[in-house]
Motif scaffolding. Structure first.
Motif, PDB file in Angstrom:
ATOM      1  N   LYS A 285       0.824   5.765  -7.449  1.00 15.96           N
ATOM      2  CA  LYS A 285       1.421   4.050  -7.354  1.00 15.96           C
ATOM      3  C   LYS A 285       0.747   3.790  -5.703  1.00 15.96           C
ATOM      4  O   LYS A 285       1.355   2.836  -5.462  1.00 15.96           O
ATOM      5  CB  LYS A 285       2.894   4.452  -6.790  1.00 15.96           C
ATOM      6  N   VAL A 286      -0.466   4.282  -5.375  1.00 16.30           N
ATOM      7  CA  VAL A 286      -1.073   3.417  -4.483  1.00 16.30           C
ATOM      8  C   VAL A 286      -1.686   1.450  -5.090  1.00 16.30           C
ATOM      9  O   VAL A 286      -1.080   0.942  -3.724  1.00 16.30           O
ATOM     10  CB  VAL A 286      -2.620   3.999  -4.123  1.00 16.30           C
ATOM     11  N   ARG A 287      -1.582   1.643  -5.640  1.00 17.59           N
ATOM     12  CA  ARG A 287      -0.922  -0.264  -6.079  1.00 17.59           C
ATOM     13  C   ARG A 287      -0.147  -0.901  -5.358  1.00 17.59           C
ATOM     14  O   ARG A 287       0.003  -1.982  -4.869  1.00 17.59           O
ATOM     15  CB  ARG A 287      -1.638  -1.080  -6.768  1.00 17.59           C
ATOM     16  N   ASP A 288       1.332   0.337  -6.254  1.00 16.46           N
ATOM     17  CA  ASP A 288       2.352  -0.630  -5.502  1.00 16.46           C
ATOM     18  C   ASP A 288       2.590  -0.579  -3.986  1.00 16.46           C
ATOM     19  O   ASP A 288       2.753  -1.233  -3.654  1.00 16.46           O
ATOM     20  CB  ASP A 288       3.552   0.106  -6.275  1.00 16.46           C
ATOM     21  N   ALA A 289       2.269   0.563  -3.080  1.00 14.70           N
ATOM     22  CA  ALA A 289       2.505   0.607  -1.555  1.00 14.70           C
ATOM     23  C   ALA A 289       1.916  -0.471  -1.340  1.00 14.70           C
ATOM     24  O   ALA A 289       2.000  -0.507  -0.383  1.00 14.70           O
ATOM     25  CB  ALA A 289       1.182   2.426  -1.247  1.00 14.70           C
ATOM     26  N   PHE A 290      -0.009  -0.154  -1.494  1.00 12.08           N
ATOM     27  CA  PHE A 290      -0.789  -1.380  -1.719  1.00 12.08           C
ATOM     28  C   PHE A 290      -0.006  -2.982  -1.119  1.00 12.08           C
ATOM     29  O   PHE A 290      -0.161  -4.015  -0.138  1.00 12.08           O
ATOM     30  CB  PHE A 290      -1.889  -1.721  -1.485  1.00 12.08           C
ATOM     31  N   THR A 291       0.671  -2.950  -2.763  1.00 13.23           N
ATOM     32  CA  THR A 291       1.378  -4.678  -2.655  1.00 13.23           C
ATOM     33  C   THR A 291       2.316  -4.999  -1.697  1.00 13.23           C
ATOM     34  O   THR A 291       2.895  -5.988  -1.108  1.00 13.23           O
ATOM     35  CB  THR A 291       2.129  -4.698  -3.718  1.00 13.23           C
ATOM     36  N   GLU A 292       3.132  -3.583  -0.967  1.00 11.61           N
ATOM     37  CA  GLU A 292       4.607  -3.092  -0.267  1.00 11.61           C
ATOM     38  C   GLU A 292       3.838  -3.948   1.098  1.00 11.61           C
ATOM     39  O   GLU A 292       3.680  -5.324   1.721  1.00 11.61           O
ATOM     40  CB  GLU A 292       4.779  -2.408  -0.451  1.00 11.61           C
ATOM     41  N   LEU A 293       2.269  -3.836   1.513  1.00  8.16           N
ATOM     42  CA  LEU A 293       1.727  -3.449   2.265  1.00  8.16           C
ATOM     43  C   LEU A 293       1.567  -5.070   2.717  1.00  8.16           C
ATOM     44  O   LEU A 293       1.538  -5.414   3.892  1.00  8.16           O
ATOM     45  CB  LEU A 293       1.223  -2.321   2.707  1.00  8.16           C
ATOM     46  N   GLU A 294       0.682  -5.118   2.066  1.00  6.82           N
ATOM     47  CA  GLU A 294       0.327  -6.841   2.291  1.00  6.82           C
ATOM     48  C   GLU A 294       1.087  -7.724   2.201  1.00  6.82           C
ATOM     49  O   GLU A 294       0.801  -8.934   2.395  1.00  6.82           O
ATOM     50  CB  GLU A 294      -0.753  -7.119   1.141  1.00  6.82           C
ATOM     51  N   GLN A 295       2.440  -7.558   2.287  1.00 12.09           N
ATOM     52  CA  GLN A 295       2.918  -8.838   2.617  1.00 12.09           C
ATOM     53  C   GLN A 295       3.995  -9.100   3.826  1.00 12.09           C
ATOM     54  O   GLN A 295       4.176  -9.759   4.243  1.00 12.09           O
ATOM     55  CB  GLN A 295       4.741  -8.588   2.032  1.00 12.09           C
ATOM     56  N   ARG A 296       3.019  -7.867   4.578  1.00  7.78           N
ATOM     57  CA  ARG A 296       3.282  -7.756   5.904  1.00  7.78           C
ATOM     58  C   ARG A 296       4.735  -7.845   6.868  1.00  7.78           C
ATOM     59  O   ARG A 296       4.242  -9.045   7.826  1.00  7.78           O
ATOM     60  CB  ARG A 296       1.969  -9.194   6.145  1.00  7.78           C
ATOM     61  N   HIS A 297       5.551  -7.244   5.582  1.00  9.80           N
ATOM     62  CA  HIS A 297       7.128  -7.478   6.471  1.00  9.80           C
ATOM     63  C   HIS A 297       7.388  -6.343   6.810  1.00  9.80           C
ATOM     64  O   HIS A 297       8.502  -6.066   6.772  1.00  9.80           O
ATOM     65  CB  HIS A 297       7.813  -8.594   5.770  1.00  9.80           C
ATOM     66  N   THR A 298       6.034  -5.153   6.593  1.00  5.74           N
ATOM     67  CA  THR A 298       7.439  -3.816   6.960  1.00  5.74           C
ATOM     68  C   THR A 298       7.373  -3.525   8.588  1.00  5.74           C
ATOM     69  O   THR A 298       6.799  -4.141   8.897  1.00  5.74           O
ATOM     70  CB  THR A 298       6.200  -3.696   6.427  1.00  5.74           C
ATOM     71  N   ARG A 299       8.746  -3.001   8.068  1.00  4.25           N
ATOM     72  CA  ARG A 299       8.644  -2.035   9.470  1.00  4.25           C
ATOM     73  C   ARG A 299       8.271  -0.304   9.434  1.00  4.25           C
ATOM     74  O   ARG A 299       9.164   0.459   8.528  1.00  4.25           O
ATOM     75  CB  ARG A 299      10.018  -2.567  10.134  1.00  4.25           C
ATOM     76  N   GLY A 300       7.460  -0.082  10.100  1.00  5.99           N
ATOM     77  CA  GLY A 300       6.849   0.717  10.437  1.00  5.99           C
ATOM     78  C   GLY A 300       6.073   1.850   9.242  1.00  5.99           C
ATOM     79  O   GLY A 300       5.161   0.220   8.604  1.00  5.99           O
ATOM     80  N   LYS A 301       5.781   2.596   8.871  1.00  8.89           N
ATOM     81  CA  LYS A 301       4.628   3.149   7.487  1.00  8.89           C
ATOM     82  C   LYS A 301       5.004   3.467   6.836  1.00  8.89           C
ATOM     83  O   LYS A 301       6.242   3.548   6.237  1.00  8.89           O
ATOM     84  CB  LYS A 301       3.882   4.195   8.515  1.00  8.89           C
ATOM     85  N   ILE A 302       3.721   3.020   5.476  1.00 12.61           N
ATOM     86  CA  ILE A 302       4.163   3.029   4.470  1.00 12.61           C
ATOM     87  C   ILE A 302       3.244   4.088   3.898  1.00 12.61           C
ATOM     88  O   ILE A 302       1.969   4.071   4.491  1.00 12.61           O
ATOM     89  CB  ILE A 302       3.938   2.067   3.341  1.00 12.61           C
ATOM     90  N   VAL A 303       3.563   5.467   3.228  1.00 12.16           N
ATOM     91  CA  VAL A 303       3.155   6.369   3.047  1.00 12.16           C
ATOM     92  C   VAL A 303       2.841   7.171   1.628  1.00 12.16           C
ATOM     93  O   VAL A 303       4.019   7.270   0.608  1.00 12.16           O
ATOM     94  CB  VAL A 303       3.864   8.164   3.579  1.00 12.16           C
ATOM     95  N   LEU A 304       1.971   7.899   1.542  1.00 10.62           N
ATOM     96  CA  LEU A 304       1.533   8.354   0.220  1.00 10.62           C
ATOM     97  C   LEU A 304       1.624   9.768   0.194  1.00 10.62           C
ATOM     98  O   LEU A 304       1.091  10.440   1.006  1.00 10.62           O
ATOM     99  CB  LEU A 304       0.233   8.099  -0.178  1.00 10.62           C
ATOM    100  N   ILE A 305       2.207  10.410  -0.703  1.00 12.81           N
ATOM    101  CA  ILE A 305       2.403  11.522  -0.961  1.00 12.81           C
ATOM    102  C   ILE A 305       1.644  12.207  -2.276  1.00 12.81           C
ATOM    103  O   ILE A 305       1.985  11.935  -3.106  1.00 12.81           O
ATOM    104  CB  ILE A 305       3.991  11.638  -1.209  1.00 12.81           C
ATOM    105  N   PRO A 306       0.934  12.973  -1.962  1.00 12.57           N
ATOM    106  CA  PRO A 306       0.241  13.642  -3.549  1.00 12.57           C
ATOM    107  C   PRO A 306       0.382  14.382  -4.375  1.00 12.57           C
ATOM    108  O   PRO A 306       1.195  14.722  -3.301  1.00 12.57           O
ATOM    109  CB  PRO A 306      -1.393  14.177  -2.627  1.00 12.57           C
TER     110      PRO A 306
END
Length: 306
Positions: A285-306
């Motif tokens: 779901k890496v694309r979804d993770a970057f979708t959230e990140l690139e909105q620039r409204h996230t508090r804290g970190k988004i993390v991928l779990i392999p």
């Protein structure tokens, strides 16, 4: 075989895909880490889009990611610092951490404190050393008043807390939705937007001693307008503006040592600094993770779990 994030040309999130790749073999003074968590960062999106091609050109097919935490899987020749099964955290400079396995030089790893979750450990490197460099750049002393833009973002949440450990009074520029979190961490939340300069002046009637910009050039100019000395203005993002006004531009590259990472890990493990985890996503779901990140409204970190 193992899975890893790849992209074959510059573009949007749609260029990202999951490839089956060979499990790496460790070279001398390397270990292979089975990755348990890998944080994502805005710089990775900029590299993928080609925005940083002149500074950080990609070689295709390109992997992605710096932050990592996991378990040592195999050892290269000459490795005495770690053993198979050791829990570690650190970084890759080969854009390779967003994967199930990654080969890493031993001098880019530290032992994971037992109290750190995998999600926090796997997202600590970039925000931790960047925050360290930014705070060091403005030469904070107890009693200083320091303003921080994007104070609730991935780096910002660490910067404001690190300033607090130095005895600074912190003005965190962020949306009202982040007021409770900032206040609970000893930070005065200041809403961005029209009238920001007046709100900062009202919150700091004796003036602002230093300014850390984590968002864009308009905040570097604001710091100048507020009378902050240029040598106490730091930005991790606005290099051209910083050069124009004489501000500093120290970032992760200026503090990427295991000593700094160990210091930051200890601060987090002891509870003096919290690394908020905004969301976790499976590798696919890496694309979804970057979708959230690139909105620039996230508090804290988004993390991928392999």
């Amino acid at each position: 075989m193992a899975r890893a994030v790849r992209f074959d040309h510059y573009g949007g999130r749609d260029v990202l895909y999951i490839a089956d790749v060979e499990i790496p073999t460790p070279a001398e003074k390397q270990v292979v880490v089975e990755v348990r968590a890998a944080g994502i960062n805005p710089g990775e999106a900029a590299i993928r889009s080609g925005a940083l091609e002149k500074v950080f050109p990609a070689t295709f097919p390109s992997g992605e990611g710096s932050d990592l935490a996991g378990t040592v899987s195999s050892l290269g020749a000459g490795v005495t610092e770690f053993a198979a099964g050791d829990e570690v955290l650190g970084w890759s400079w080969q854009r390779s951490s967003q994967a199930e396995y990654v080969a890493v030089p031993v001098d880019q790893l530290i032992r994971k404190p037992p109290s750190l979750s995998w999600e926090v450990a796997g997202s600590l490197y970039v925000v931790g050393v960047t925050a360290y460099a930014a705070v060091r750049a403005v030469d904070v002393h107890p009693g200083d008043t320091v303003a921080v833009s994007a104070a609730a973002g991935g780096v910002g949440t660490v910067v404001v807390q690190l300033l607090g450990t130095k005895g600074a009074s912190v003005l965190g520029i962020a949306s009202e939705s982040n007021a409770d979190w900032l206040t609970s961490h000893g930070v005065t939340q200041i809403s961005y937007g029209e009238g920001l300069a007046d709100r900062l002046k009202a919150a700091a009637p004796n003036g602002i001693d230093a300014f850390i910009d984590l968002f864009g050039p308009e905040y570097v100019q604001l710091a100048v307008d507020l009378g902050v000395p240029p040598d106490r203005i730091e930005t991790i993002i606005s290099r051209e503006k910083a050069q124009a006004v004489g501000a500093k531009t120290e970032g992760s590259g200026d503090a990427s040592t295991t000593a700094v990472l160990s210091e930051m890990a200890d601060l987090v493990a002891s509870g003096r600094i919290e690394v908020p985890i905004a969301a976790t996503y499976p590798l696919e779901k890496v694309r979804d993770a970057f979708t959230e990140l690139e909105q620039r409204h996230t508090r804290g970190k988004i993390v991928l779990i392999p």
